[in-house]
Motif scaffolding. Structure first.
Motif, PDB file in Angstrom:
ATOM      1  N   UNK A   9       0.860  -1.174   0.000  1.00 52.04           N
ATOM      2  CA  UNK A   9       0.000   0.000   0.000  1.00 52.04           C
ATOM      3  C   UNK A   9       0.904   1.233   0.000  1.00 52.04           C
ATOM      4  N   UNK A  10       0.680   2.106  -0.963  1.00 54.21           N
ATOM      5  CA  UNK A  10       1.492   3.316  -1.086  1.00 54.21           C
ATOM      6  C   UNK A  10       0.571   4.523  -0.944  1.00 54.21           C
ATOM      7  N   UNK A  11       0.889   5.386   0.000  1.00 55.88           N
ATOM      8  CA  UNK A  11       0.117   6.598   0.227  1.00 55.88           C
ATOM      9  C   UNK A  11       0.809   7.790  -0.426  1.00 55.88           C
ATOM     10  N   UNK A  12       0.017   8.761  -0.841  1.00 57.76           N
ATOM     11  CA  UNK A  12       0.567   9.947  -1.507  1.00 57.76           C
ATOM     12  C   UNK A  12       0.766  11.061  -0.494  1.00 57.76           C
ATOM     13  N   UNK A  13       2.023  11.289  -0.132  1.00 65.26           N
ATOM     14  CA  UNK A  13       2.363  12.366   0.784  1.00 65.26           C
ATOM     15  C   UNK A  13       2.706  13.629   0.025  1.00 65.26           C
ATOM     16  N   UNK A  14       3.381  14.537   0.705  1.00 65.90           N
ATOM     17  CA  UNK A  14       3.809  15.795   0.083  1.00 65.90           C
ATOM     18  C   UNK A  14       4.863  16.446   0.954  1.00 65.90           C
ATOM     19  N   UNK A  15       5.815  17.125   0.313  1.00 67.45           N
ATOM     20  CA  UNK A  15       6.798  17.883   1.071  1.00 67.45           C
ATOM     21  C   UNK A  15       6.143  19.021   1.844  1.00 67.45           C
ATOM     22  N   UNK A  16       4.909  19.378   1.489  1.00 65.59           N
ATOM     23  CA  UNK A  16       4.196  20.427   2.231  1.00 65.59           C
ATOM     24  C   UNK A  16       3.996  20.060   3.691  1.00 65.59           C
ATOM     25  N   UNK A  17       3.999  18.767   3.992  1.00 72.42           N
ATOM     26  CA  UNK A  17       3.848  18.322   5.380  1.00 72.42           C
ATOM     27  C   UNK A  17       5.106  18.565   6.197  1.00 72.42           C
ATOM     28  N   UNK A  18       6.221  18.847   5.517  1.00 73.23           N
ATOM     29  CA  UNK A  18       7.503  19.017   6.199  1.00 73.23           C
ATOM     30  C   UNK A  18       7.980  20.453   6.241  1.00 73.23           C
ATOM     31  N   UNK A  19       7.340  21.319   5.465  1.00 76.65           N
ATOM     32  CA  UNK A  19       7.796  22.708   5.430  1.00 76.65           C
ATOM     33  C   UNK A  19       6.637  23.655   5.741  1.00 76.65           C
ATOM     34  N   UNK A  20       6.905  24.918   5.733  1.00 72.89           N
ATOM     35  CA  UNK A  20       5.874  25.910   6.039  1.00 72.89           C
ATOM     36  C   UNK A  20       5.543  26.748   4.838  1.00 72.89           C
ATOM     37  N   UNK A  21       4.741  26.211   3.935  1.00 67.19           N
ATOM     38  CA  UNK A  21       4.369  26.962   2.743  1.00 67.19           C
ATOM     39  C   UNK A  21       3.221  27.906   3.072  1.00 67.19           C
ATOM     40  N   UNK A  22       3.413  29.212   2.948  1.00 67.23           N
ATOM     41  CA  UNK A  22       2.336  30.152   3.286  1.00 67.23           C
ATOM     42  C   UNK A  22       1.062  29.871   2.500  1.00 67.23           C
ATOM     43  N   UNK A  23      -0.068  30.019   3.158  1.00 68.64           N
ATOM     44  CA  UNK A  23      -1.405  29.881   2.555  1.00 68.64           C
ATOM     45  C   UNK A  23      -1.714  28.459   2.104  1.00 68.64           C
ATOM     46  N   UNK A  24      -0.964  27.496   2.621  1.00 69.93           N
ATOM     47  CA  UNK A  24      -1.184  26.100   2.221  1.00 69.93           C
ATOM     48  C   UNK A  24      -1.354  25.204   3.443  1.00 69.93           C
ATOM     49  N   UNK A  25      -1.785  25.798   4.558  1.00 70.54           N
ATOM     50  CA  UNK A  25      -1.780  25.073   5.828  1.00 70.54           C
ATOM     51  C   UNK A  25      -2.770  23.920   5.871  1.00 70.54           C
ATOM     52  N   UNK A  26      -3.940  24.082   5.281  1.00 73.10           N
ATOM     53  CA  UNK A  26      -4.938  23.011   5.340  1.00 73.10           C
ATOM     54  C   UNK A  26      -4.468  21.813   4.524  1.00 73.10           C
ATOM     55  N   UNK A  27      -4.003  22.050   3.322  1.00 71.31           N
ATOM     56  CA  UNK A  27      -3.459  20.966   2.505  1.00 71.31           C
ATOM     57  C   UNK A  27      -2.297  20.281   3.219  1.00 71.31           C
ATOM     58  N   UNK A  28      -1.384  21.076   3.764  1.00 74.75           N
ATOM     59  CA  UNK A  28      -0.230  20.509   4.461  1.00 74.75           C
ATOM     60  C   UNK A  28      -0.666  19.647   5.638  1.00 74.75           C
ATOM     61  N   UNK A  29      -1.686  20.083   6.356  1.00 72.91           N
ATOM     62  CA  UNK A  29      -2.180  19.314   7.497  1.00 72.91           C
ATOM     63  C   UNK A  29      -2.756  17.972   7.052  1.00 72.91           C
ATOM     64  N   UNK A  30      -3.419  17.945   5.886  1.00 74.07           N
ATOM     65  CA  UNK A  30      -3.938  16.663   5.398  1.00 74.07           C
ATOM     66  C   UNK A  30      -2.803  15.711   5.072  1.00 74.07           C
ATOM     67  N   UNK A  31      -1.724  16.232   4.525  1.00 79.61           N
ATOM     68  CA  UNK A  31      -0.602  15.358   4.177  1.00 79.61           C
ATOM     69  C   UNK A  31       0.163  14.900   5.421  1.00 79.61           C
ATOM     70  N   UNK A  32       0.165  15.724   6.468  1.00 78.21           N
ATOM     71  CA  UNK A  32       0.742  15.272   7.737  1.00 78.21           C
ATOM     72  C   UNK A  32      -0.091  14.131   8.311  1.00 78.21           C
ATOM     73  N   UNK A  33      -1.412  14.219   8.160  1.00 79.03           N
ATOM     74  CA  UNK A  33      -2.286  13.138   8.619  1.00 79.03           C
ATOM     75  C   UNK A  33      -2.014  11.861   7.846  1.00 79.03           C
TER      76      UNK A  33
END
Length: 247
Positions: free
Chosen positions: A132-156
């Motif tokens: 099983x492979x999940x699709x993450x994002x580097x947004x979960x590891x950095x602080x991209x302005x105005x992208x907090x909700x998306x980043x939080x989903x990828x952290x989840x």
């Protein structure tokens, strides 16, 4: 001999970008690939680009009941399921003062809920040794302005990967997360309509390799995680980011 000969794979959100490139690569390695997408026309085109090694099922992962048709299609083949790439998802920019309930709910329902219920629904179909492979994002590891909700989903999703790997290890099922950096896809350029090249150039400037990625490069990493080449990996994050989170 392909690396996935005789295997059955599921790719959600497989009609464009990383999902389509991955479906094409898995099929080229011998898998029969079940592709999902929300738009029938795009789904038909994706299946046509692969041929008889692909089955398309129209399904919106944000609607769990629509995943039943995906389960039925896989079960009808009678071979179980060997590879899952839970790829469907997306996001939009919204600065903290501008985040609405609708934005939050839609993004979490699609990215987090869609991933959760996709894996949950197909769990009874997974063969021993499945990946099983999940699709993450580097947004979960950095602080991209105005992208907090998306980043939080990828952290989840990263948390899902660790927990599910622990839960499923005794069943011989591996769970890993692929973490793309900026990749030139319709999803990325769609974040800045009318300023696509400016967005791509800005993202490339943040990458040590000096460019954004190609969908095919992420597909190669997914293939690695899907195949026996990664048989001693579970619970891991595989960064395919041109060094952006490493250097």
């Amino acid at each position: 001999m392909g690396q996935l000969d005789g295997k059955t794979a599921l790719v959600t959100g497989g009609t464009s970008g990383i999902g389509l490139a991955t479906a094409q690569r898995l099929a080229a390695e011998g898998a029969h690939v079940v592709i999902t997408g929300r738009r029938q026309e795009a789904l038909d085109a994706a299946v046509a680009s692969i041929g008889k090694a692909a089955t398309g099922v129209r399904s919106d992962v944000s609607e769990p009941e629509e995943l039943d048709a995906v389960v039925d299609a896989i079960r009808a083949r009678g071979n179980g399921l060997d590879v899952v790439f839970a790829n469907a998802g997306g996001g939009e920019f919204a600065a903290l003062p501008d985040i609405t309930v609708e934005h939050f709910t839609s993004t979490f329902t699609t990215n987090v809920g869609g991933t959760l219920f996709t894996v949950q629904k197909v769990l009874p179909l997974l063969n021993k040794g499945a990946s099983v492979i999940l699709a993450g994002s580097t947004s979960a590891s950095n602080g991209t302005p105005a992208f907090s909700v998306y980043a939080a989903t990828k952290a989840a999703i990263r948390s899902f990967g660790r927990t599910w790997a622990a839960e499923l290890a005794s069943s011989g099922i591996r769970v890993n997360t692929v973490v793309p950096g900026p990749v030139e896809t319709p999803g990325l350029v769609g974040l800045a309509p009318g300023n696509e090249q400016e967005l791509l150039d800005g993202e490339a400037a943040k990458v040590p390799l000096g460019r954004v990625g190609r969908p095919e490069e992420i597909a190669a990493a997914v293939l690695f995680l899907a195949s026996e080449q990664s048989s001693f990996m579970t619970g891991a994050e595989l960064f395919v980011d041109g060094g952006s989170e490493q250097l």
